[in-house]
Design a protein around this motif. Structure first.
Motif, short mmCIF file in Angstrom:
data_model
loop_
_atom_site.label_atom_id
_atom_site.label_comp_id
_atom_site.label_asym_id
_atom_site.label_seq_id
_atom_site.Cartn_x
_atom_site.Cartn_y
_atom_site.Cartn_z
N VAL A 199 7.67 -0.89 9.43
CA VAL A 199 7.76 0.02 10.58
C VAL A 199 9.17 0.58 10.73
N ARG A 200 10.15 -0.14 10.16
CA ARG A 200 11.53 0.34 10.22
C ARG A 200 11.88 1.26 9.05
N GLY A 201 10.88 1.57 8.21
CA GLY A 201 11.10 2.47 7.09
C GLY A 201 11.82 1.83 5.93
N GLY A 202 11.63 0.53 5.74
CA GLY A 202 12.28 -0.18 4.65
C GLY A 202 11.54 -0.10 3.34
N ASN A 203 11.64 -1.14 2.54
CA ASN A 203 11.03 -1.12 1.20
C ASN A 203 9.51 -1.26 1.23
N VAL A 204 8.97 -1.96 2.22
CA VAL A 204 7.53 -2.23 2.23
C VAL A 204 6.76 -0.95 2.54
N ALA A 205 5.89 -0.57 1.62
CA ALA A 205 5.12 0.67 1.76
C ALA A 205 3.77 0.44 2.41
N ALA A 212 -5.95 -0.99 4.53
CA ALA A 212 -4.56 -0.78 4.12
C ALA A 212 -3.74 -0.45 5.36
N VAL A 213 -2.73 -1.27 5.64
CA VAL A 213 -1.89 -1.10 6.82
C VAL A 213 -0.56 -0.49 6.39
N THR A 214 -0.18 0.60 7.04
CA THR A 214 1.10 1.26 6.77
C THR A 214 1.93 1.25 8.05
N GLY A 215 3.12 1.82 7.97
CA GLY A 215 4.03 1.78 9.11
C GLY A 215 3.48 2.39 10.37
N ASP A 216 2.62 3.38 10.25
CA ASP A 216 2.08 4.04 11.44
C ASP A 216 0.71 3.51 11.85
#
Length: 349
Positions: free
Chosen positions: A281-287, A324-328
């Motif tokens: 959620v902080r826009g790091g490495n995890v996609a 599939a869970v993403t930042g948003d």
């Protein structure tokens, strides 16, 4: 432009589908998976269940967010069907303790026991007393070695494992626009759950002509994941992404990337994790993080157990969908998988 990119990625995913369509999830004994949503009770069957005044007990392998969600799903569905849950235990990953748990549960004389066996090899000794006492058995993820579907147990409720790996591959392809160099850390053990998930991810990536797995390493000890991650990026400085077989070792790979100051290599993994989701959620490495619908595994187990209690036959291996869970989509993903909001650190409260 964003619309065109979205359509381009969708077209790539469509092209990938035929290459992986032949792979389907199998149970621990090679059973064909039946969609969990197809297991339902008619109004007459529900009335028969409620008239039966049945009771249930839950015997889990350990305590975790995942097992709590499975348990809550089972308890909610049992309550809806008028089946009282008389006991719930946690073996702490100790097979001997689970055997003792079953003995304790049997004092409550449950009509059915829903359980995830700690060790399928030694589990028969733990569960045979339940059969001798007349209790029916419904399993999650696995069954005791030598036990026969329809005779010794009702069914197994689990995840669609191929779908999980496939969605991880598709999520990564979307992140990289169908082009890039990928590292692949797979589970180096004979375990049907992780093996099928890993293979489905690899097959999905290989179906994209412009995506290449350039580094590959098996993982038997999760503690080695950080070392593997360090080696991957040292030998491939332009590595675009790393797949890690599940969340615990993925956290160590993330630590390796952070320690190296690497902000360009993405991570995709399976099973929900607060630290990984926070990075995402902080826009790091995890996609992306792919998870099964744990709560639905529990409701499916309870529904199948109810059918077994009234003498109905249930398919041997029941599989719930993956997400599939993403930042948003963290809040949506947590609710869909675990049936609760994410932790406060992720904006869930």
């Amino acid at each position: 432009m964003a619309h065109l990119m979205k359509n381009s990625i969708a077209a790539l995913l469509l092209l990938a589908t035929p290459a992986i369509a032949a792979a389907t999830t199998k149970g621990p004994h090679g059973e064909a998976a039946t969609p969990a949503a197809s297991v339902t009770l008619t109004p007459d069957q529900e009335a028969k269940v409620k008239d039966g005044k049945f009771t249930a007990a839950l015997s889990w392998h350990t305590t975790s967010d995942w097992s709590a969600a499975v348990g809550n799903g089972a308890k909610d569905e049992f309550a809806r069907l008028g089946i009282e849950v008389v006991a719930e235990t946690d073996a702490g990953f100790d097979a001997a303790r689970q055997k003792s748990d079953i003995e304790t549960i049997l004092a409550k004389k449950p009509s059915v026991i829903v359980s995830l066996p700690v060790d399928p090899e030694t589990a028969p000794e733990a569960y045979r007393p339940a059969l001798a006492a007349g209790a029916k058995l419904m399993f999650v993820d696995n069954a005791p070695k030598g036990f026969v579907h329809g005779k010794d147990y009702i069914a197994i409720s689990s995840a669609d494992l191929v779908q999980m790996g496939t969605k991880a591959g598709e999520a990564l392809a979307g992140k990289l626009s169908g082009k890039g160099k990928v590292g692949y850390i797979f589970h180096d053990a004979d375990f049907y759950v992780t093996n099928q998930r890993d293979r489905a991810f690899k097959a999905t990536i290989e179906s994209f002509p412009d995506m290449k797995i350039v580094a590959e390493q098996g993982l038997a000890d999760p503690a080695r994941a950080e070392d593997i991650g360090n080696a991957f990026v040292a030998q491939n400085p332009d590595l675009d992404a790393i797949y890690v077989t599940w969340a615990e070792p993925a956290e160590l790979v993330l630590a390796a990337l952070r320690n190296a100051g690497n902000k360009h290599t993405s991570i995709v993994t399976l099973d929900l994790s607060e630290p990984l989701a926070l990075d995402m959620v902080r826009g790091g490495n995890v996609a992306a993080i792919v998870a099964d619908e744990a709560y639905a595994i529990g409701t499916t187990a309870a529904r199948a157990a109810a059918l077994g209690l009234i003498g109905e036959t249930v398919p041997p291996f029941l599989a719930v969908d993956a997400i599939a869970v993403t930042g948003d989509s963290v809040k949506e993903g947590w609710n869909k998988s675990l049936h609760r909001d994410p932790p406060a650190s992720l904006g869930g409260n």
